[in-house]
Scaffold this active site. Structure first.
Site, short mmCIF file in Angstrom:
data_model
loop_
_atom_site.label_atom_id
_atom_site.label_comp_id
_atom_site.label_asym_id
_atom_site.label_seq_id
_atom_site.Cartn_x
_atom_site.Cartn_y
_atom_site.Cartn_z
CG PHE A 139 2.20 5.01 -10.13
CD1 PHE A 139 2.65 6.31 -10.30
CD2 PHE A 139 1.57 4.67 -8.94
CE1 PHE A 139 2.47 7.25 -9.30
CE2 PHE A 139 1.39 5.61 -7.94
CZ PHE A 139 1.84 6.90 -8.11
CG ASP A 219 -3.28 3.03 -13.75
OD1 ASP A 219 -3.83 4.11 -14.00
OD2 ASP A 219 -2.73 2.78 -12.66
CE1 TYR A 244 -3.89 11.99 -8.15
CE2 TYR A 244 -5.75 10.81 -7.20
CZ TYR A 244 -4.41 10.85 -7.54
OH TYR A 244 -3.62 9.77 -7.30
CE LYS A 245 -1.90 10.86 -10.96
NZ LYS A 245 -1.42 9.49 -11.12
NE ARG A 393 5.66 13.63 -13.24
CZ ARG A 393 4.66 12.97 -12.65
NH1 ARG A 393 4.33 11.77 -13.10
NH2 ARG A 393 4.01 13.47 -11.64
#
Ligand SMILES: *Cc1c(COP(=O)(O)O)cnc(C)c1O
Length: 434
Positions: A139, A219, A244-245, A393
């Site tokens: 990322f 991560d 928040y995911k 995705r």
């Protein structure tokens, strides 16, 4: 049926998918989330859905704790202890112990703290190691933060001639080769890749980093709440990730940082704000770091957003993690199989590993018109997302994604591709957030 007749694959029809939903042991969790009618939500890996209790909790925090409690609530409503209290719950989900995690700041900021801490420990334990190993496909923020740290250290140390560098693993440089020179201070990887959904073997890679004398930072942005993680089992050093995911903490909710107990009092992390002080309200003239995980805090916490993390986290903690993983794999398997059966005429290329041990909780396909195809899907209420280059995705959140959702998403995809509904001007205009 003779022994040589292949049996019909499971979930060959929409009815099969509805039956699978009816038999799903996790089915009850879907009612714990408020999803709008007419939407198939496959983007919980970017922003999780709204937990049923979150609105009530938000009202309580704002109207009662803030409105009536005012400043007293730092003590009476437990605001001051929230980062650690939530950190303990999160640690229990990730194979950590109480006192090893705090929920605070952003993943980017927590990466900065973790990498800086790892480098400072190595300056003492193994001086001369100046390489941060990461991966090119990571990322972007993970690479940017590593480069920013190296740049800062180099600018400070300019006159001494020391050079820090970020070394990126990619198709032409394996992790083994990146570690071979023996100069790595720290290895920083995303457990599940945000684009492809491919997953590193946490145990094996952590051991590989340690064998090479490096510390390991994971991560877990696309892992926490989605795939089983055992940080202490893997003997990891540091971990960071989002709430928040898959943890459904709400837009921009604070992230977490986990630090193995053996490292917690060995350094000052450079964002040493007053909340990381041993006694913040002593208002001391000089800095004395907290002897525990609070050392990783910086300043005053965003209490309203932080408090909402608990609602989603508690739901995840109620679920059996092995059942979540089994359902996630069943859903991503189904997605891949249905796309390959029903969209075979179209140039979709699976970029997610088929092997279960190497797959997170989303599936991605490349398509030359990926952006327009995703835009057309979203217009029909099938919400996934698009990632450069050309990648569609689809995230599955086993708490609330069902088998019939997968069926409906693939049918919408098939129809959009067959009809070329994506080939319209409105599907080519790029939004700021994709
Ligand atoms: C989503 C994500 C981030 C986000 O970082 P923020 O600081 O919250 O913007 C970081 N790393 C990975 C791997 C991610 O998937």
């Amino acid at each position: 049926m003779s022994a040589t007749t292949p049996s019909a694959p499971p979930h060959a029809t929409r009815g099969d998918c509805l039956a699978a939903d009816a038999a799903d042991p996790l089915r009850g969790f879907r009612d714990r989330f408020l999803l709008p009618d007419g939407v198939v939500y496959l983007d919980g890996n970017s922003l999780g859905a709204l937990p049923a209790g979150a609105e009530e909790r938000a009202r309580e925090v704002v109207a009662e704790e803030w409105g009536r409690g005012l400043i007293r609530s730092w003590n009476t409503a437990g605001w001051f202890d929230l980062p650690g209290r939530l950190g303990d719950k999160l640690a229990s989900l990730l194979g950590g112990n109480p006192g090893e995690a705090v929920v605070t700041d952003t993943t980017s900021l927590n990466l900065f703290k973790a990498l800086a801490a790892a480098i400072r420990i190595q300056q003492r334990d193994r001086p001369g190691r100046r390489v941060i190993v990461s991966e090119r496909d990571n990322f972007p923020t993970d690479v940017y933060i590593a480069e920013g740290i190296a740049d800062f250290l180099n600018s400070v140390a300019e006159e001494t001639g020391t050079r820090y560098e970020v070394r990126l693993v990619d198709a032409s440089l394996s992790l083994r080769d990146a570690l071979a020179p023996g100069d790595a201070a720290v290895v920083s990887l995303s457990h599940v890749n945000y684009r492809t959904g491919s997953m590193w073997d946490m145990d094996a890679v952590t051991a590989q980093a340690h064998d090479a004398g490096a510390l390991m930072v994971w991560d877990l942005a696309h892992s926490a709440g989605a795939v089983p993680v055992d940080l202490n089992g893997a003997d990891a050093d540091f971990a960071v990730g989002c709430t928040y995911k898959y943890l459904n903490g709400g837009p921009g909710s604070p992230a977490f940082i986990w630090v193995h107990a053996r490292h917690q009092d060995r350094f000052w992390q450079p964002l040493a704000g007053w909340w990381s002080h041993a006694a913040p309200f002593a208002m001391a003239e000089s800095y004395r770091p907290a002897g525990d995980i609070r050392r990783f805090l910086c300043g005053t916490q965003p209490v309203t957003s932080l408090a909402l993390v608990e609602t989603g986290l508690d739901i995840t903690l109620e679920a059996d993690q092995a059942a979540l993983r089994a359902k996630s794999l069943a859903l991503t398997d189904l997605f891949v199989r249905l796309v390959e059966q029903r969209c075979a005429a179209h140039p979709l290329e699976l970029v997610t590993p088929r092997e279960h041990a190497r797959r997170g909780s989303h599936v991605s396909f490349r398509h030359p018109e990926g952006y327009a195809v995703m835009s057309a899907l979203i217009a029909r209420g099938v919400i996934g997302d698009y990632r450069e280059p050309e990648v569609l995705r689809f995230g599955v959140t086993p708490l609330y994604t069902g088998y019939a959702d997968v069926w409906d998403a693939v049918e919408a995809l098939r129809d959009i591709l067959d009809s070329r509904a994506w080939d319209a001007p409105e599907h080519r205009e790029r939004n700021a957030v994709t």
